[in-house]
Scaffold this active site. Sequence first.
Site, short mmCIF file in Angstrom:
data_model
loop_
_atom_site.label_atom_id
_atom_site.label_comp_id
_atom_site.label_asym_id
_atom_site.label_seq_id
_atom_site.Cartn_x
_atom_site.Cartn_y
_atom_site.Cartn_z
N MET A 71 0.84 -1.20 0.00
CA MET A 71 0.00 0.00 0.00
C MET A 71 0.87 1.24 0.00
O MET A 71 1.93 1.27 0.63
CB MET A 71 -0.91 0.01 1.24
CG MET A 71 -1.99 -1.05 1.17
SD MET A 71 -3.08 -1.02 2.62
CE MET A 71 -4.16 0.32 2.16
N ASP A 72 0.44 2.28 -0.73
CA ASP A 72 1.17 3.54 -0.71
C ASP A 72 0.32 4.59 0.00
O ASP A 72 -0.76 4.29 0.52
CB ASP A 72 1.58 3.98 -2.12
CG ASP A 72 0.39 4.16 -3.05
OD1 ASP A 72 -0.73 4.35 -2.55
OD2 ASP A 72 0.58 4.09 -4.27
N SER A 73 0.83 5.84 0.02
CA SER A 73 0.14 6.88 0.79
C SER A 73 -1.27 7.14 0.24
O SER A 73 -2.19 7.44 1.01
CB SER A 73 0.96 8.17 0.78
OG SER A 73 1.16 8.58 -0.56
N ASP A 122 -3.23 4.91 -1.24
CA ASP A 122 -4.06 3.81 -0.76
C ASP A 122 -4.44 4.05 0.70
O ASP A 122 -5.56 3.77 1.13
CB ASP A 122 -3.32 2.47 -0.86
CG ASP A 122 -2.97 2.11 -2.29
OD1 ASP A 122 -3.78 2.41 -3.18
OD2 ASP A 122 -1.89 1.53 -2.52
#
Lengths: 85, 427
Positions: free
Chosen positions: A37-39, A41
Site C-alpha cells: 500500500m502507498d500513501s 491507498d
Amino acid sequence: MTRIEITEKVYKAIRETLNVEDLELDLSSRLIEDLEMDSVDGITLIMDLEELYDISIEDEEFANFTTVESIVDYIETLLQNHKTS
Amino acid sequence: MKRVVVTGMGSYTSYGLGKDLLWKNLIANIPAIKEVPVSWKIDPNRKGFYAPLPKLDYRTLDFSKSEILQFEPVTLNALLSIEEALKQANINLVKLNDKLNRYVIKDKHIDVDKIGIFGGTGIGGIETLSNATIQFAEVRSGKKVRLDALSVAKTMPYNIAAASGIKLSLHHNINSGTYACATGTILIGKAFESIKNATIDMAIICASEYADQEVGLLYNSFFYGNTLTKSDDITKANIPFDKNRNGFLFSEGGAGALVIESLEHAKKRGATILAEIVGFSDTFDGYNMVSPDLTGAYIEKMLLDLLSKASVMPEEISYINAHGTGTIKNDEVESLVLGKIFNRHTAINSTKSLLGHSISASGIIETITTILSIQNKKIHANNGLKDPISDLNFVKEPIDLDIVYAISESFAFGGHNGALLFKKFIK
C-alpha cells in the site's frame, strides 16, 4: 460490534481499496511491506473506514497503521471510547 | 524512415463507451444534444444546449477505490479508452502482481522501453480545483472539512500521461502535451513522428476532456466568451458550415485513444492494421488567442505542407473530416482554405455536427471517426446543414465512399493548427 466483525470490515475495505477481491489477509499482514500500500491507498482506506464507522481519522494516522491488527485495534478503541463518552 | 500504422482505437463519447457505439450512432445520424441542466443556467429564460456524457460507474469498470480517489473522470475515461485500444491492438497485459491494480505488457515482440505514451487534456481536472477552492474557504471560516490531499495531482494536466504510465508499468518515453482544441491531433502527430524517426516502436496516445461541474464552469466560460450556439431551437443549435450557424455546441467531454506503431513492428507481432498514417503537419497563427487568422494563411500553409511531405496531390484526397465547429469565424476560414486547395469532389463533414465540441478530445475522436470511415467505406453526414456557406462538397446524408486518402484537421484557441493524413492500408 465485535472484534471479529471489525476485522472482517477492515479486510473488506483493504480489498476494495486495492481492487483485489481474493487478497489473502490476516491480522499480521503489514500494510506497506506485505500489501504494497502507498500513501494514496492509505488515504483511500482511511476515508473508507470513516464512512463505514461514521468516525473521523486524521490523515497522519496512516503512519501509525503498520499492520492490519493496528487498524483493528485503533477502531476498536475508538468505538469503545464513543460508547463510554 | 518507418511507415506508421494504426492498430488499436478506443473511445468514450456522448454515445457511450466504445468506438462501436460511436460509429453506429454517427452513421445513423443521431445527434447528441440536450438542454443544459438548470444549475448551469445563468439566464433561466435561455434554453442552452450541450452534448452530455453518459455517467459511468467506475467501480464496475475494474478501478480500485484508490484509483477513483486519485484520478478525476478526465483520467479514468482516458484509461478506459486506452484499455479498449490495447485490446483491439491485441497487446497482452498481465497483472503486475496480485496486490496492485496495475499491468505489464508481456509480448516477446514488444520492447516496453520503446513504447511511448502521449497523453493530454485541454483543461484537466477542474472539478477538483473548484472543490478545493470551496474546501479551503470553509477551513478558513473554522469548519472541520477534509481537505483533498491529492488536489494538485488530480488537477495537473500531466495526470493523464502519468496515470497511463503507472497503469502500464512503463518507465520511458512518457510524454504529456496540451494544445487546447488541437491536443488530440497534435499528440498523434508527435507520436507519428517519433515512430517515423525510429525513436520508439509503438505509441499509446490519449486525449481526454471532462466538463461536468455543478455550476457548468466551462460551459458558462465559453458561453460568455461568445463562442457557443445562441439558438433556442434544438434543430438549429448545432449546424456547422451552415449560413445560419452562430456558435458551437458545447460537449461535456470525451476521451479517445490510439495505438500506433511502425509497419514492421505491427507485422512482426501479427497485428491487424486499421489504416496507415502518411502525414502530419502543424502551424501556429501567431495572431490572436481566441480567433483564427481570418486570412487562413497558416492553415493553408499547413495543408500544403501536409500534402507535399507525403507527395499526395489535393485531388487524391477523398474525404476531409473538418474541424467544423459551427462558429462564424472557424467555418468561414476553414471553408475558404479548403475551397482554395481541394476540388469539389472531396467529401467534407464535421463530426462536431453530431457530437458537439469535446475540446481537447475532439481531434482524437475525429481521427477515430476518419479511420472508421476508411474501414467501413462510408462517411457520416454533416448533420443539420441546410444552407451551406460555400459550394464545397459538404455531405448532407451518410454516403458510401471508398476512401484512399483522408485528412482530419483541428484548430485551437491560441492559434495552433494541426492536420493528419491517413491512407487506406495497402500492403
